[in-house]
Design an enzyme around this catalytic site. Structure first.
Site, PDB file in Angstrom:
ATOM      1  CB  CYS A  65      -0.909  -0.044   1.228  1.00  0.00           C
ATOM      2  SG  CYS A  65      -1.778   1.488   1.582  1.00  0.00           S
ATOM      3  CB  CYS A  68       0.317   1.687   4.148  1.00  0.00           C
ATOM      4  SG  CYS A  68      -1.411   1.175   4.066  1.00  0.00           S
TER       5      CYS A  68
END
Length: 140
Positions: A65, A68
Protein backbone atom coordinates in the site's frame (compact mmCIF):
# COMPACT_ATOMS: atom_id res chain seq x y z
CA UNK A 1 -11.59 -16.30 1.51
CA UNK A 2 -10.57 -13.62 -0.96
CA UNK A 3 -10.43 -10.08 0.41
CA UNK A 4 -10.10 -6.96 -1.65
CA UNK A 5 -8.74 -3.95 0.16
CA UNK A 6 -8.43 -0.70 -1.72
CA UNK A 7 -6.29 2.11 -0.30
CA UNK A 8 -7.94 5.48 0.05
CA UNK A 9 -6.10 7.98 -2.09
CA UNK A 10 -6.13 11.69 -1.46
CA UNK A 11 -4.87 14.49 -3.69
CA UNK A 12 -1.27 15.54 -3.14
CA UNK A 13 -2.48 18.95 -1.99
CA UNK A 14 -3.98 17.29 1.10
CA UNK A 15 -0.53 16.27 2.24
CA UNK A 16 1.18 19.46 1.16
CA UNK A 17 -1.12 21.42 3.43
CA UNK A 18 -0.05 19.53 6.56
CA UNK A 19 2.22 22.46 7.48
CA UNK A 20 5.14 22.42 9.85
CA UNK A 21 3.66 19.91 12.32
CA UNK A 22 4.23 16.96 9.99
CA UNK A 23 7.73 18.17 9.17
CA UNK A 24 8.51 18.32 12.88
CA UNK A 25 7.13 14.82 13.32
CA UNK A 26 9.28 13.47 10.53
CA UNK A 27 12.40 15.01 12.04
CA UNK A 28 11.78 13.72 15.59
CA UNK A 29 14.75 11.71 16.80
CA UNK A 30 14.70 8.32 18.46
CA UNK A 31 13.62 4.76 17.84
CA UNK A 32 10.11 3.84 16.85
CA UNK A 33 7.83 2.62 19.62
CA UNK A 34 5.46 0.89 17.21
CA UNK A 35 4.75 -2.72 18.16
CA UNK A 36 3.94 -5.13 15.36
CA UNK A 37 1.02 -7.45 16.07
CA UNK A 38 1.67 -10.95 14.73
CA UNK A 39 -1.67 -12.68 15.30
CA UNK A 40 -5.22 -12.41 16.63
CA UNK A 41 -4.10 -13.35 20.15
CA UNK A 42 -1.58 -10.46 20.21
CA UNK A 43 -4.33 -8.15 18.95
CA UNK A 44 -6.73 -9.24 21.70
CA UNK A 45 -4.06 -8.77 24.37
CA UNK A 46 -3.26 -5.29 23.06
CA UNK A 47 -6.92 -4.24 23.17
CA UNK A 48 -7.44 -5.80 26.61
CA UNK A 49 -4.41 -3.93 27.92
CA UNK A 50 -6.21 -0.63 27.28
CA UNK A 51 -8.54 -1.44 30.17
CA UNK A 52 -5.70 -0.42 32.47
CA UNK A 53 -3.09 1.25 30.28
CA UNK A 54 -4.98 4.05 28.55
CA UNK A 55 -5.08 4.65 24.82
CA UNK A 56 -3.84 2.41 22.02
CA UNK A 57 -3.92 3.01 18.28
CA UNK A 58 -3.64 0.27 15.65
CA UNK A 59 -2.46 1.03 12.14
CA UNK A 60 -4.02 -1.56 9.83
CA UNK A 61 -1.58 -1.54 6.95
CA UNK A 62 -0.25 -3.56 4.02
CA UNK A 63 3.25 -3.80 2.54
CA UNK A 64 1.96 -3.14 -0.98
CA UNK A 65 0.00 0.00 0.00
CA UNK A 66 1.53 3.30 -1.18
CA UNK A 67 -0.45 5.54 1.22
CA UNK A 68 0.54 3.19 4.08
CA UNK A 69 4.20 3.63 3.18
CA UNK A 70 3.72 7.39 3.17
CA UNK A 71 2.16 7.30 6.66
CA UNK A 72 4.71 4.90 8.19
CA UNK A 73 7.39 7.48 9.12
CA UNK A 74 4.73 9.88 10.44
CA UNK A 75 3.17 7.13 12.54
CA UNK A 76 6.63 6.12 13.82
CA UNK A 77 7.39 9.72 14.79
CA UNK A 78 4.07 10.05 16.61
CA UNK A 79 4.86 6.89 18.56
CA UNK A 80 7.79 8.78 20.10
CA UNK A 81 5.83 11.97 20.62
CA UNK A 82 2.74 10.72 22.48
CA UNK A 83 3.63 9.42 25.95
CA UNK A 84 0.94 7.21 27.41
CA UNK A 85 -0.30 6.03 24.01
CA UNK A 86 0.66 2.60 22.71
CA UNK A 87 1.12 2.34 18.94
CA UNK A 88 0.56 -0.94 17.10
CA UNK A 89 0.81 -2.03 13.49
CA UNK A 90 -1.20 -4.91 11.97
CA UNK A 91 -0.49 -6.16 8.45
CA UNK A 92 -3.88 -7.08 6.97
CA UNK A 93 -2.31 -9.68 4.69
CA UNK A 94 -1.00 -11.78 7.57
CA UNK A 95 -3.25 -14.84 7.85
CA UNK A 96 -2.96 -15.03 11.67
CA UNK A 97 -4.62 -11.56 11.88
CA UNK A 98 -7.61 -12.34 9.65
CA UNK A 99 -10.20 -12.48 12.47
CA UNK A 100 -9.06 -9.14 13.92
CA UNK A 101 -9.11 -7.44 10.52
CA UNK A 102 -12.61 -8.74 9.80
CA UNK A 103 -13.91 -8.04 13.32
CA UNK A 104 -12.95 -4.37 13.00
CA UNK A 105 -14.42 -3.97 9.54
CA UNK A 106 -11.19 -2.97 7.83
CA UNK A 107 -12.20 -2.37 4.21
CA UNK A 108 -9.31 -0.14 3.11
CA UNK A 109 -5.81 0.71 4.22
CA UNK A 110 -4.47 2.49 6.02
CA UNK A 111 -7.13 2.29 8.71
CA UNK A 112 -6.40 3.65 12.17
CA UNK A 113 -8.41 2.24 15.09
CA UNK A 114 -8.27 3.75 18.58
CA UNK A 115 -8.94 1.72 21.72
CA UNK A 116 -9.58 2.88 25.27
CA UNK A 117 -11.00 0.94 28.20
CA UNK A 118 -10.86 -2.26 26.17
CA UNK A 119 -13.18 -0.90 23.46
CA UNK A 120 -12.82 0.77 20.09
CA UNK A 121 -13.60 4.46 20.58
CA UNK A 122 -12.72 5.86 17.15
CA UNK A 123 -11.49 4.85 13.71
CA UNK A 124 -10.85 6.36 10.32
CA UNK A 125 -9.43 5.25 6.99
CA UNK A 126 -7.03 7.15 4.80
CA UNK A 127 -3.54 8.58 4.78
CA UNK A 128 -4.33 11.78 6.64
CA UNK A 129 -1.62 12.86 9.11
CA UNK A 130 -3.73 15.78 10.34
CA UNK A 131 -6.69 13.52 11.16
CA UNK A 132 -4.36 11.11 12.98
CA UNK A 133 -2.93 13.94 15.07
CA UNK A 134 -6.37 15.45 15.81
CA UNK A 135 -7.75 12.10 16.92
CA UNK A 136 -4.74 11.39 19.12
CA UNK A 137 -4.98 14.86 20.67
CA UNK A 138 -8.71 14.44 21.31
CA UNK A 139 -8.38 11.01 22.91
CA UNK A 140 -5.12 11.28 24.85
Amino acid sequence: MLRTVVPLLRPASTFLSTSHQTCRLLSAAGASKVVELANDEDFSKAVSATKDAGLAVVDFTAKWCGPCKMMAPIYDAMSRQYDGVTFYKADIDQEPLTKSVEAHGVASVPTFAFFKGGKKVAAFSGADPNQLKRTLDDLS
